[in-house]
Every structure is written in C-alpha cells, then in structure tokens.
Design an enzyme around this catalytic site. Structure first.
Site, PDB file in Angstrom:
ATOM      1  N   SER A 142       0.878  -1.172   0.000  1.00 36.89           N
ATOM      2  CA  SER A 142       0.000   0.000   0.000  1.00 36.89           C
ATOM      3  C   SER A 142       0.911   1.217   0.000  1.00 36.89           C
ATOM      4  O   SER A 142       2.096   1.124   0.356  1.00 36.89           O
ATOM      5  CB  SER A 142      -0.850   0.002   1.273  1.00 36.89           C
ATOM      6  OG  SER A 142      -1.453   1.260   1.474  1.00 36.89           O
ATOM      7  N   TYR A 155      -2.048  -1.362  10.420  1.00 40.80           N
ATOM      8  CA  TYR A 155      -2.004  -1.446   8.952  1.00 40.80           C
ATOM      9  C   TYR A 155      -0.684  -0.874   8.423  1.00 40.80           C
ATOM     10  O   TYR A 155      -0.010  -1.490   7.592  1.00 40.80           O
ATOM     11  CB  TYR A 155      -3.204  -0.681   8.389  1.00 40.80           C
ATOM     12  CG  TYR A 155      -3.451  -0.837   6.914  1.00 40.80           C
ATOM     13  CD1 TYR A 155      -4.194  -1.917   6.427  1.00 40.80           C
ATOM     14  CD2 TYR A 155      -2.973   0.085   5.992  1.00 40.80           C
ATOM     15  CE1 TYR A 155      -4.451  -2.060   5.065  1.00 40.80           C
ATOM     16  CE2 TYR A 155      -3.216  -0.051   4.641  1.00 40.80           C
ATOM     17  CZ  TYR A 155      -3.953  -1.118   4.178  1.00 40.80           C
ATOM     18  OH  TYR A 155      -4.205  -1.252   2.834  1.00 40.80           O
TER      19      TYR A 155
HETATM   20  P1  NAD Z   1     -11.383  -6.278  -0.136  1.00 41.14           P
HETATM   21  O1  NAD Z   1     -11.980  -6.168   1.219  1.00 41.14           O
HETATM   22  O2  NAD Z   1     -12.172  -5.921  -1.343  1.00 41.14           O
HETATM   23  O3  NAD Z   1     -10.861  -7.777  -0.372  1.00 41.14           O
HETATM   24  C1  NAD Z   1     -10.136  -8.449   0.609  1.00 41.14           C
HETATM   25  C2  NAD Z   1     -10.018  -9.903   0.215  1.00 41.14           C
HETATM   26  O4  NAD Z   1      -9.292 -10.578   1.257  1.00 41.14           O
HETATM   27  C3  NAD Z   1     -11.372 -10.615   0.113  1.00 41.14           C
HETATM   28  O5  NAD Z   1     -11.295 -11.591  -0.912  1.00 41.14           O
HETATM   29  C4  NAD Z   1     -11.510 -11.287   1.476  1.00 41.14           C
HETATM   30  O6  NAD Z   1     -12.358 -12.430   1.474  1.00 41.14           O
HETATM   31  C5  NAD Z   1     -10.066 -11.675   1.724  1.00 41.14           C
HETATM   32  N1  NAD Z   1      -9.753 -11.907   3.127  1.00 41.14           N
HETATM   33  C6  NAD Z   1      -9.969 -11.100   4.190  1.00 41.14           C
HETATM   34  N2  NAD Z   1      -9.553 -11.700   5.314  1.00 41.14           N
HETATM   35  C7  NAD Z   1      -9.057 -12.899   4.940  1.00 41.14           C
HETATM   36  C8  NAD Z   1      -8.483 -13.983   5.641  1.00 41.14           C
HETATM   37  N3  NAD Z   1      -8.333 -13.972   6.968  1.00 41.14           N
HETATM   38  N4  NAD Z   1      -8.096 -15.074   4.940  1.00 41.14           N
HETATM   39  C9  NAD Z   1      -8.269 -15.128   3.590  1.00 41.14           C
HETATM   40  N5  NAD Z   1      -8.795 -14.133   2.883  1.00 41.14           N
HETATM   41  C10 NAD Z   1      -9.191 -13.037   3.551  1.00 41.14           C
HETATM   42  O7  NAD Z   1     -10.026  -5.459  -0.031  1.00 41.14           O
HETATM   43  P2  NAD Z   1      -9.101  -4.747  -1.131  1.00 41.14           P
HETATM   44  O8  NAD Z   1      -9.288  -3.305  -0.995  1.00 41.14           O
HETATM   45  O9  NAD Z   1      -9.223  -5.403  -2.449  1.00 41.14           O
HETATM   46  O10 NAD Z   1      -7.672  -5.054  -0.505  1.00 41.14           O
HETATM   47  C11 NAD Z   1      -6.790  -6.028  -1.021  1.00 41.14           C
HETATM   48  C12 NAD Z   1      -5.378  -5.681  -0.592  1.00 41.14           C
HETATM   49  O11 NAD Z   1      -5.035  -4.415  -1.139  1.00 41.14           O
HETATM   50  C13 NAD Z   1      -5.195  -5.569   0.917  1.00 41.14           C
HETATM   51  O12 NAD Z   1      -3.934  -6.115   1.271  1.00 41.14           O
HETATM   52  C14 NAD Z   1      -5.208  -4.076   1.146  1.00 41.14           C
HETATM   53  O13 NAD Z   1      -4.491  -3.713   2.290  1.00 41.14           O
HETATM   54  C15 NAD Z   1      -4.529  -3.593  -0.117  1.00 41.14           C
HETATM   55  N6  NAD Z   1      -4.771  -2.194  -0.434  1.00 41.14           N
HETATM   56  C16 NAD Z   1      -6.041  -1.740  -0.643  1.00 41.14           C
HETATM   57  C17 NAD Z   1      -6.231  -0.408  -0.930  1.00 41.14           C
HETATM   58  C18 NAD Z   1      -7.581   0.173  -1.200  1.00 41.14           C
HETATM   59  O14 NAD Z   1      -7.678   1.397  -1.316  1.00 41.14           O
HETATM   60  N7  NAD Z   1      -8.628  -0.627  -1.321  1.00 41.14           N
HETATM   61  C19 NAD Z   1      -5.135   0.449  -1.018  1.00 41.14           C
HETATM   62  C20 NAD Z   1      -3.873  -0.046  -0.790  1.00 41.14           C
HETATM   63  C21 NAD Z   1      -3.703  -1.372  -0.508  1.00 41.14           C
END
Ligand code: NAD
Length: 260
Positions: A142, A155
């Site tokens: 991130s 985080y």
């Molecule tokens: P999201 O909530 O849409 O998806 C998260 C996914 O992780 C889902 O498939 C969920 O089922 C799975 N998950 C959650 N807990 C779990 C567990 N204990 N075991 C297995 N699977 C699990 O989130 P997202 O926004 O797509 O985030 C994905 C990654 O991207 C994360 O690492 C997040 O930190 C990172 N990220 C997101 C953003 C953003 O703005 N959305 C920005 C930077 C980084």
C-alpha cells in the site's frame, strides 16, 4: 504470455485480488483463488477472463491468519497444478483507531493477515520456484508501506513490514529467475475502502459522492481512485520478461499521494 503458469492470489474473491486474478487469467495463467464470501461469482469472472486460453480455476478457503490453513492451501495448489509459479500476497484487512484505543485483538489479526501470511506463503512457494529457476512474488502492500496516516497503526506497521519482506526476498533470489516486488496502491474503491467512505459520510453528514471527494482530497492529488484493472496490469508487467531484472521495488499507483 502466461500459458502453462499457475498463479495463487490470496484474498481474491473481491476487490484488488480479483482484479489481479482476472488480469493474470487473461494472459493464460491457471488461477488458485482464495478468500471468503461468494466464490461462484468471482470464479465465473476469472474463467470468463481466461476463456480464450482455457484456463482452469480452483478456490481454497484458507484463513490467512492461520499457518496450518496456509500450508494446506500451498499443498492443494501444488496438487492441482504442479506448482505455484506466481504468488500474489494480497489478502488484507483494515481497522481504524488511535494507538491507545486500538484493540489488541485487531492488531494481532492485521499483522497476521496483512504480513505474517505473506511470510508463510513465500517460504512455502520459494523452493519450487527456485528449482524451476522462474517465479514471481508480488506483494500487494500500500502507499501505507511508504508513508503513514493517523489511526492506522497496525495497517501501516504491517505494510511497511511487507515492503521490507519484499526487499529481503528479492535480494536472497537476486541471481535467480525468481523476482519479488511490491505494489503500493493509493485509494481503490473496494469494500475495504467503501467502509471508510461510509464512516466519513456518517461523521460529516455527507452523501456517498461527497464523502468520496473528501477522502480523495485529503490524500490523493489526482482526485481519482486507482482501479483493480490498473493494478492487474501492473502485476502482468511484473510477470513479463521485461521485468526480469525488476527486483525489490515498491511501486506506487497512488495518484501522487507519496510524492507530496
Ligand atoms: P477487499 O476487502 O475488497 O478484499 C479483501 C479480500 O481478502 C477478500 O477476498 C476477502 O475475502 C479476503 N480476506 C480477508 N480476510 C481474509 C483472511 N483472513 N483469509 C483469507 N482471505 C481473507 O479489499 P481490497 O481493498 O481489495 O484489498 C486487497 C489488498 O489491497 C489488501 O492487502 C489491502 O491492504 C490492499 N490495499 C487496498 C487499498 C484500497 O484502497 N482498497 C489500497 C492499498 C492497498
């Protein structure tokens, strides 16, 4: 480009992980999905993305906070497809609170899911990648792996940690065909971020659209969300031959957030 390869994408039933899984399937990679909630919908999307290549898609429901589940998932992936060639460590959760109010149980869960799980998948995937002298490990960190925001202690700690793990893994494999790099998105409008939009809307009495603008305006100079599709294309680049010597980078896609 990725015909005959297998990609395991953790946390790929939603959001960024699903976007990356579809982009890799579009290049011909077989996919192991992981994550909670509906599986049939995401599986159908990935199958459709890879249809031209006849890609196969499996799902394993490992809870990424459990080392035993992760070991099962790695064995399952090898049994289904021979080995994992591309590992995308993406599963992640968020919790927002000041340090003194941060529930210890949430701290432990965020460190386990956002950081420690990547150590386990990486240590288990590396031997087969090293034996094949080809592998790609892509850690979805991130912009919070590079800079901090208030209220996100666990985080930010986990994301800085995974950028560190990325560099060490890259260095230890630097003379091989195995690369490891991190992707550092800014805001992406997934369920994880929609929760933060909802909180802003409730706190300030705003509409959904105005809350999004407030969120972007605080951090992201482009005033645009990065999309899972754009992040998927960056993952495809890391898997390409052009990226053979891209090692240990933490690549922002953050609308200028970290440039400020
Ligand atoms: P999201 O909530 O849409 O998806 C998260 C996914 O992780 C889902 O498939 C969920 O089922 C799975 N998950 C959650 N807990 C779990 C567990 N204990 N075991 C297995 N699977 C699990 O989130 P997202 O926004 O797509 O985030 C994905 C990654 O991207 C994360 O690492 C997040 O930190 C990172 N990220 C997101 C953003 C953003 O703005 N959305 C920005 C930077 C980084």
């Amino acid at each position: 480009m990725l015909n005959g390869k297998t990609a395991l994408v953790t946390g790929s039933t939603s959001g960024i992980g699903l976007g990356i899984a579809k982009a890799l399937a579009r290049q011909g990679a077989n996919i192991v999905l992981n994550g909670f909630g509906d599986v049939d919908g995401p599986r159908a999307e990935v199958l459709a993305a890879g249809q031209a290549h006849g890609v196969r898609v499996q799902h394993h429901g490992a809870d990424m906070s459990r080392a035993g589940d992760i070991e099962d998932m790695m064995k399952f992936s090898a049994a289904q497809f021979g080995r994992v060639d591309i590992l995308v460590n993406n599963a992640g959760i968020q919790h927002v609170a000041s340090v003194q109010d941060f529930p210890a149980e949430r701290w432990d869960a965020i460190i386990a899911i956002n950081l420690t799980s990547a150590f386990h998948t990486t240590r288990l995937a590396l031997p087969a990648m090293q034996a094949a002298n080809w592998g790609r490990i892509i850690n979805v960190a991130s912009v919070h792996g590079l800079v901090a925001s208030a209220q996100k202690s666990a985080y930010v700690a986990a994301k800085h940690g995974i950028v560190g793990l990325t560099k060490v893994t890259a260095l230890e494999n630097a003379t091989t065909g195995v690369t490891c790099n991190a992707i550092c998105p800014g805001w992406v409008l997934t369920p994880l971020v929609q929760k933060q939009v909802d909180a802003k809307a409730a706190e300030h009495g705003l509409s959904n659209e105005d809350a999004k603008k407030l969120l972007l305006g605080e951090k992201e100079p482009s005033m645009q969300f990065t999309t899972p599709e754009e992040l998927g294309e960056l993952a495809v680049f890391f898997c390409s031959a052009a990226a053979n010597n891209v090692r240990g980078v933490a690549w922002n896609m953050d609308g200028g957030w970290a440039a400020q």
